[in-house]
Write a protein that holds these residues in place. Sequence first.
Motif, mmCIF file in Angstrom:
data_model
loop_
_atom_site.group_PDB
_atom_site.id
_atom_site.type_symbol
_atom_site.label_atom_id
_atom_site.label_comp_id
_atom_site.label_asym_id
_atom_site.label_seq_id
_atom_site.Cartn_x
_atom_site.Cartn_y
_atom_site.Cartn_z
ATOM 1 N N VAL A 102 0.824 -1.209 0.000
ATOM 2 C CA VAL A 102 0.000 0.000 0.000
ATOM 3 C C VAL A 102 0.856 1.256 0.000
ATOM 4 O O VAL A 102 0.639 2.182 -0.791
ATOM 5 N N GLU A 103 1.853 1.299 0.871
ATOM 6 C CA GLU A 103 2.680 2.503 0.964
ATOM 7 C C GLU A 103 3.475 2.734 -0.304
ATOM 8 O O GLU A 103 3.628 3.867 -0.765
ATOM 9 N N GLU A 104 3.987 1.667 -0.908
ATOM 10 C CA GLU A 104 4.735 1.821 -2.155
ATOM 11 C C GLU A 104 3.862 2.392 -3.263
ATOM 12 O O GLU A 104 4.311 3.213 -4.070
ATOM 13 N N ARG A 105 2.612 1.947 -3.320
ATOM 14 C CA ARG A 105 1.706 2.481 -4.340
ATOM 15 C C ARG A 105 1.477 3.974 -4.124
ATOM 16 O O ARG A 105 1.436 4.756 -5.083
ATOM 17 N N LEU A 106 1.323 4.365 -2.898
ATOM 18 C CA LEU A 106 1.144 5.787 -2.605
ATOM 19 C C LEU A 106 2.381 6.573 -3.036
ATOM 20 O O LEU A 106 2.269 7.637 -3.654
#
Length: 259
Positions: A102-106
């Motif tokens: 999730v954080e990488e996508r953000l």
Amino acid sequence: MDEELRADPAARMSTEAERAVEAGRLLAYGLQPRLRPARSEDYAALLRRYRDDVQLRTMVDGVAAGLGLAVLDADDYGLVLAATEESVFAWHLDNYRRDMGVEERLLHGLVHLGIAAYCYPTAESLDPEEERVVRAVSAAAVERDLRDTCQRLEERLGGEDVPAASPELERALNAYLAQPATREAKIRAGKTTLAMVQFALDRLTQQGLLAKVSDADGGTYRTLAHTRSMSGSWPHTRGFACSLRRGGQADAPAPRSPL
């Protein structure tokens, strides 16, 4: 000639079949993102006919629509196509980089939005009527600009001029600012924000939207003729924008053009 075709159904059908073949050939060229008409006489000739021949243009647009594609531009630099979300050509975030959390996508979402904003910072710079200007963009410059922007937005989010209902944006800003720009002892190079910008610029280059000039400043690139017309629907940017709005959870399809 038109009168002869009207009088001879067989000849008319033959002409329409030939036109369909030409439409297919032109779309096939458009599906090759890095191919330029200057390197193919057939491609260049079909583009000229697409602009001048209403019947061929109607055929190309119709076949494209049936494939879930839309023609965004057709000039001496090539045919530019965009895919709808339902198209078999629709681009998904997993096509960009697998196994992103999730954080990488953000983070990657902010990076792509940052690249687009860096290349075209104002509404006027996106105006199709304005002269096409070649812009230089480097990984280091984008990273610095995006980090400065995140810091300013973070300050605004703490004030009263930004709606409180922006948890995904605030989360993305915090994640970006918490990530080191360059490699530190305990951080893998690929996890730095500079590496993410470099990865994004390389992917856009593979899609025929940028051209690499040198390795200076973390990698320096230049925009191309179609970069501006495609900036609102860059294959990765729109998908990441959807993901950003949903807190990084979505795997929303996005245009994959030029294809």
